[in-house]
Design a protein around this motif. Structure first.
Motif, mmCIF file in Angstrom:
data_model
loop_
_atom_site.group_PDB
_atom_site.id
_atom_site.type_symbol
_atom_site.label_atom_id
_atom_site.label_comp_id
_atom_site.label_asym_id
_atom_site.label_seq_id
_atom_site.Cartn_x
_atom_site.Cartn_y
_atom_site.Cartn_z
ATOM 1 N N LEU A 198 17.111 -6.527 26.017
ATOM 2 C CA LEU A 198 17.174 -7.824 25.335
ATOM 3 C C LEU A 198 15.774 -8.291 24.933
ATOM 4 O O LEU A 198 15.598 -8.914 23.886
ATOM 5 C CB LEU A 198 17.888 -8.867 26.201
ATOM 6 N N ARG A 199 14.795 -7.990 25.764
ATOM 7 C CA ARG A 199 13.405 -8.348 25.427
ATOM 8 C C ARG A 199 12.993 -7.645 24.138
ATOM 9 O O ARG A 199 12.448 -8.254 23.226
ATOM 10 C CB ARG A 199 12.483 -7.941 26.574
ATOM 11 N N GLU A 200 13.298 -6.347 24.060
ATOM 12 C CA GLU A 200 12.969 -5.554 22.862
ATOM 13 C C GLU A 200 13.614 -6.152 21.616
ATOM 14 O O GLU A 200 13.023 -6.206 20.557
ATOM 15 C CB GLU A 200 13.540 -4.151 23.037
ATOM 16 N N ARG A 201 14.857 -6.606 21.795
ATOM 17 C CA ARG A 201 15.612 -7.133 20.640
ATOM 18 C C ARG A 201 15.276 -8.585 20.315
ATOM 19 O O ARG A 201 15.698 -9.100 19.277
ATOM 20 C CB ARG A 201 17.120 -7.076 20.935
ATOM 21 N N GLY A 202 14.635 -9.289 21.238
ATOM 22 C CA GLY A 202 14.364 -10.723 21.028
ATOM 23 C C GLY A 202 15.614 -11.578 21.195
ATOM 24 O O GLY A 202 15.712 -12.672 20.649
ATOM 25 N N THR A 203 16.588 -11.070 21.970
ATOM 26 C CA THR A 203 17.840 -11.811 22.200
ATOM 27 C C THR A 203 17.646 -12.799 23.348
ATOM 28 O O THR A 203 17.015 -12.459 24.355
ATOM 29 C CB THR A 203 18.952 -10.805 22.607
ATOM 30 N N TRP A 204 18.199 -13.990 23.215
ATOM 31 C CA TRP A 204 18.178 -14.947 24.326
ATOM 32 C C TRP A 204 19.162 -14.510 25.405
ATOM 33 O O TRP A 204 20.267 -14.062 25.087
ATOM 34 C CB TRP A 204 18.566 -16.347 23.849
ATOM 35 N N LEU A 205 18.759 -14.690 26.640
ATOM 36 C CA LEU A 205 19.660 -14.434 27.765
ATOM 37 C C LEU A 205 19.801 -15.719 28.576
ATOM 38 O O LEU A 205 18.800 -16.277 29.038
ATOM 39 C CB LEU A 205 19.077 -13.324 28.649
#
Ligand SMILES: Cc1ncc(COP(=O)(O)O)c(C=O)c1O
Length: 397
Positions: A198-205
């Motif tokens: 998710l960090r790589e993708r820039g997705t919020w968690l």
């Protein structure tokens, strides 16, 4: 949507508010208010009141005149206490400027979504899921996408890579580990892998960790805070409700990237302004003096889990993956084709209140959630009452 809802939506109401499904469990419980002697195992809360040492602190605070508005982010002493508690628990430095006190975990979820979601964004989560996790983003105009847990070797299990594939393109991933209703818990390795991708993708968690301390040895479940950096796109939701038996107090908190804290401070003003100061005093005492209570509750939950799962699995036609955490059994009764109807029948004929699986988007009939945060006496009585109905159901399978 029903016809009645369509006309309401056209009558100038917010269509999202009209369309969001009501709580099935609340509807059943409200209809059963007058059923005498019912054993209610549908709601998710400890059966005992808040410990006296916590209540005493709130009473002291009230007597001392602490009855005024507080800061939007919470009273400094509670933010400090949370920062210290989290840092100790996870052996990572959690700075006080990352903490926002909220009026419950539910409010924390709302604020978290309000701060990152825009109309039409997609939120992905796992099912079976606590219904509010889907309803809150739906109310904010998001699309919700779900990915199912599966049952493997008698336990709930997740194919992490398949889930990450489903989550491609989502604005927000929402995870709830330990999970309501399944008691499923992500491992440290799974957490690290999800965070990395998710960090790589820039997705919020958004990680709902309100059951972090409801693990059966009294320690803590693996947290995303252990594998993240402060400025990762990670928001962690916590609550005083379950851990310290404080469901009625409405007190929770968020752990945020520091750059998000001022946004939460701003938007909190427009809804709740601040958590009650006397609850916040009580929260400090819970964090600082509540470890004995937390461990004692955890032991009790392990015992209750074994009692309930053993009792259910003694019947043919029952699938009951063993929960690894939290205080719910989520089980399937073979032969039941209408869970809501069966739950209604159990209220009337067995005098036991269960939450039907439909509420948790389980995708097939026959599933039920049973909260085992109860005395042995109540649990044994519930098992006795359920027994003939579970036997009968499987004969029709
Ligand atoms: C997964 C989960 N998140 C959040 C909440 C909200 O808890 P509260 O609003 O009482 O803090 C609950 C309550 O049942 C829950 O099960």
């Amino acid at each position: 949507m029903t016809l009645a809802n369509t006309s309401l939506a056209k009558n100038g109401l917010d269509s999202r508010a009209v369309q969001v499904p009501p709580s099935i469990t609340r509807e059943l419980a409200n209809a059963a208010m007058s059923v005498e002697g019912l054993i209610p195992l549908w709601f998710g809360e400890p059966n005992q009141p808040t410990p006296k040492f916590i209540c005493d602190e709130a009473a002291r605070s009230l007597s001392a005149g602490e009855t005024f508005y507080a800061e939007e982010l919470g009273r400094p002493y509670l933010r400090e206490a949370i920062s210290k508690y989290m840092s100790n628990l996870y052996s990572v430095e959690i700075d006080v400027n990352r903490i926002a006190v909220t009026v419950s975990g539910g409010n924390a979820l709302n604020l978290a979504f309000q701060s990152v979601l825009e109309e039409g964004d997609t939120v992905v989560t796992l099912t079976p899921a606590f219904p509010n996790l889907l309803s809150i983003p739906m109310l904010q105009g998001a699309q919700t996408l779900t990915h199912p847990l599966t049952v493997k070797d008698g336990k709930w299990s997740l194919d992490v890579e398949a889930f990450l594939e489903t989550a491609k393109g989502a604005k927000v991933v929402l995870l709830n580990s330990p999970s309501n209703p399944t008691g499923f818990m992500l491992t440290r390795e799974e957490i690290a892998r999800i965070m990395e991708v998710l960090r790589e993708r820039g997705t919020w968690l958004i990680s709902d960790e309100v059951y972090a301390r409801t693990v059966y040895d009294g320690s803590a479940a693996p947290s995303f805070l252990e594998v993240s950096e402060p400025e990762d796109r990670l928001i962690v939701v916590n609550s005083f409700s379950k851990t310290w038996a404080m469901t009625g107090w409405r007190l929770g908190w968020l752990t945020l990237p520091p750059s998000l804290t001022p946004i939460i401070e701003k938007i909190a003003e427009f809804s709740i302004a601040s958590a009650p100061p006397f609850s916040q005093r009580a929260g400090v005492v819970a964090l600082e003096q509540g470890e004995g209570f937390v461990r004692q509750m955890a032991e009790g939950y392990r015992h209750a889990r074994d009692l309930i799962c053993g009792g259910l699995l003694a019947h043919k036609g029952i699938t009951c993956p063993i929960p690894e955490s939290a205080f719910y059994a989520f089980f399937k009764v073979e032969g039941v084709t209408d869970s809501i109807g069966f739950a209604r029948m159990l209220i009337e004929q067995a005098g036991v209140g269960l939450a039907p699986g439909d509420a948790f988007r389980v995708g097939e009939p026959g599933w039920f959630r049973l909260c085992f945060a109860q005395t042995d006496e109540q649990l044994n009585a519930a098992l006795d009452r359920l027994s003939p109905f579970l036997e009968k159901a499987h004969k029709y399978a």
